[in-house]
Design an enzyme around this catalytic site. Sequence first.
Site, PDB file in Angstrom:
ATOM      1  CG  ASP A  31      -2.441   1.670   0.699  1.00 14.75           C
ATOM      2  OD1 ASP A  31      -3.152   2.467   0.035  1.00 14.75           O
ATOM      3  OD2 ASP A  31      -2.027   0.591   0.225  1.00 14.75           O
ATOM      4  CG  ASN A  79      -0.140   8.479  -4.833  1.00 14.50           C
ATOM      5  OD1 ASN A  79       0.250   8.713  -3.695  1.00 14.50           O
ATOM      6  ND2 ASN A  79      -0.504   7.245  -5.199  1.00 14.50           N
TER       7      ASN A  79
HETATM    8  C1  IPE Z   1       1.385   4.343  -1.260  1.00 16.32           C
HETATM    9  O1  IPE Z   1       0.093   3.963  -1.471  1.00 16.32           O
HETATM   10  C2  IPE Z   1       1.511   5.832  -1.355  1.00 16.32           C
HETATM   11  C3  IPE Z   1       0.949   6.590  -0.253  1.00 16.32           C
HETATM   12  C4  IPE Z   1       0.434   6.094   0.827  1.00 16.32           C
HETATM   13  C5  IPE Z   1       1.034   8.030  -0.396  1.00 16.32           C
HETATM   14  P1  IPE Z   1      -0.453   3.572  -2.936  1.00 16.32           P
HETATM   15  O2  IPE Z   1      -1.864   3.183  -2.749  1.00 16.32           O
HETATM   16  O3  IPE Z   1      -0.172   4.683  -3.886  1.00 16.32           O
HETATM   17  O4  IPE Z   1       0.473   2.347  -3.314  1.00 16.32           O
HETATM   18  P2  IPE Z   1       0.228   1.134  -4.327  1.00 16.32           P
HETATM   19  O5  IPE Z   1      -0.157   1.752  -5.649  1.00 16.32           O
HETATM   20  O6  IPE Z   1      -0.873   0.290  -3.766  1.00 16.32           O
HETATM   21  O7  IPE Z   1       1.523   0.400  -4.360  1.00 16.32           O
HETATM   22  C1  IPE Z   2      -3.964   6.014   0.637  1.00 15.46           C
HETATM   23  O1  IPE Z   2      -5.164   5.443   0.297  1.00 15.46           O
HETATM   24  C2  IPE Z   2      -3.900   7.456   0.294  1.00 15.46           C
HETATM   25  C3  IPE Z   2      -2.893   7.779  -0.711  1.00 15.46           C
HETATM   26  C4  IPE Z   2      -2.291   6.953  -1.499  1.00 15.46           C
HETATM   27  C5  IPE Z   2      -2.558   9.159  -0.845  1.00 15.46           C
HETATM   28  P1  IPE Z   2      -5.497   4.964  -1.175  1.00 15.46           P
HETATM   29  O2  IPE Z   2      -6.138   6.097  -1.897  1.00 15.46           O
HETATM   30  O3  IPE Z   2      -4.303   4.407  -1.830  1.00 15.46           O
HETATM   31  O4  IPE Z   2      -6.578   3.851  -0.892  1.00 15.46           O
HETATM   32  P2  IPE Z   2      -6.729   2.476  -1.630  1.00 15.46           P
HETATM   33  O5  IPE Z   2      -5.398   1.789  -1.573  1.00 15.46           O
HETATM   34  O6  IPE Z   2      -7.149   2.783  -3.031  1.00 15.46           O
HETATM   35  O7  IPE Z   2      -7.771   1.741  -0.863  1.00 15.46           O
HETATM   36 MG    MG Z   3      -3.541   2.535  -1.982  1.00 14.06          MG
END
Ligand code: IPE
Ligand code: IPE
Ligand code: MG
Length: 253
Positions: A31, A79
């Site tokens: 994340d 997502n």
């Molecule tokens: C969790 O991250 C999902 C993945 C890493 C694929 P998110 O960024 O989607 O989670 P939330 O929305 O902060 O809970």
């Molecule tokens: C994790 O990074 C990647 C996925 C969830 C696939 P994010 O895209 O969630 O990054 P933040 O949380 O918005 O910084």
């Molecule tokens: Mg995220």
Amino acid sequence: MSLEKCTAREKEMLGYINWEKMPGHVAFIMDGNGRWAREKKMPRVEGHRQGVEALREIVSFSSDINLRAVTFYAFSTENWRRPSSEVDFLLNLPEVYLEKDLPELVENNIKITATGEMEGLPTGTRSAIEKALEKTSKNTGMILNLAVNYGGRAEILRAVRMMAEKAKQGELSPGEMDEKLFEGYLFTSHLEDPDLIIRTSGEQRISNFLLWQAAYSEFWFTSIYWPEFSRLHLIKAILEYQRRKRRFGGVHT
Ligand code: IPE
Ligand code: IPE
Ligand code: MG
């Protein structure tokens, strides 16, 4: 173990590892890609691109230190709520990654598996994953499990539906349904439960990841954004894991 790429500090820290107490399966909630990019005034997708570089390093290091399995949460069933351009970019990454790294993964005896609703993926993503599964199916080294279009709740419901279907056909009775049987219907039936779950970016939640399997997992959180997650962080997480006392509901020994 090939440690040529390790820094002096990483080698020093590796010296503290108890090789008898290694976690078997480590799962990563990658994340913070978006925030990493924003801090650098770059588009979010640059964060995802850089995230793949971090993944590459961690996969090869995990295999070097003989982890039995690693799971990476690459795309959750939630997502899909993101703008379609970002969804497209994210779902294209398995193809980009596997296209480039498959030969090396094959050579390193790594076995690729995937967990999640493959039917819901774009054809290109799906065929790249299927090709990788096929090409590494006979490998006997570390399992590299990609969680793509994965959601813990959806996985549990899917297992319940399959069991209900069997029951309806008269092939399964309610009394036969126990934890072991249930686990056979999960996407992760080929994997041991994760010993250690690592989440980057400072968030401390599970976000629908491995809900059933995480029943007794140890968690390690770091405020580092995923693109900056390095071997050193993984070593630190393992050292912390080795300091914990796992009781599984039993008595402290
Ligand atoms: C969790 O991250 C999902 C993945 C890493 C694929 P998110 O960024 O989607 O989670 P939330 O929305 O902060 O809970
Ligand atoms: C994790 O990074 C990647 C996925 C969830 C696939 P994010 O895209 O969630 O990054 P933040 O949380 O918005 O910084
Ligand atoms: Mg995220």
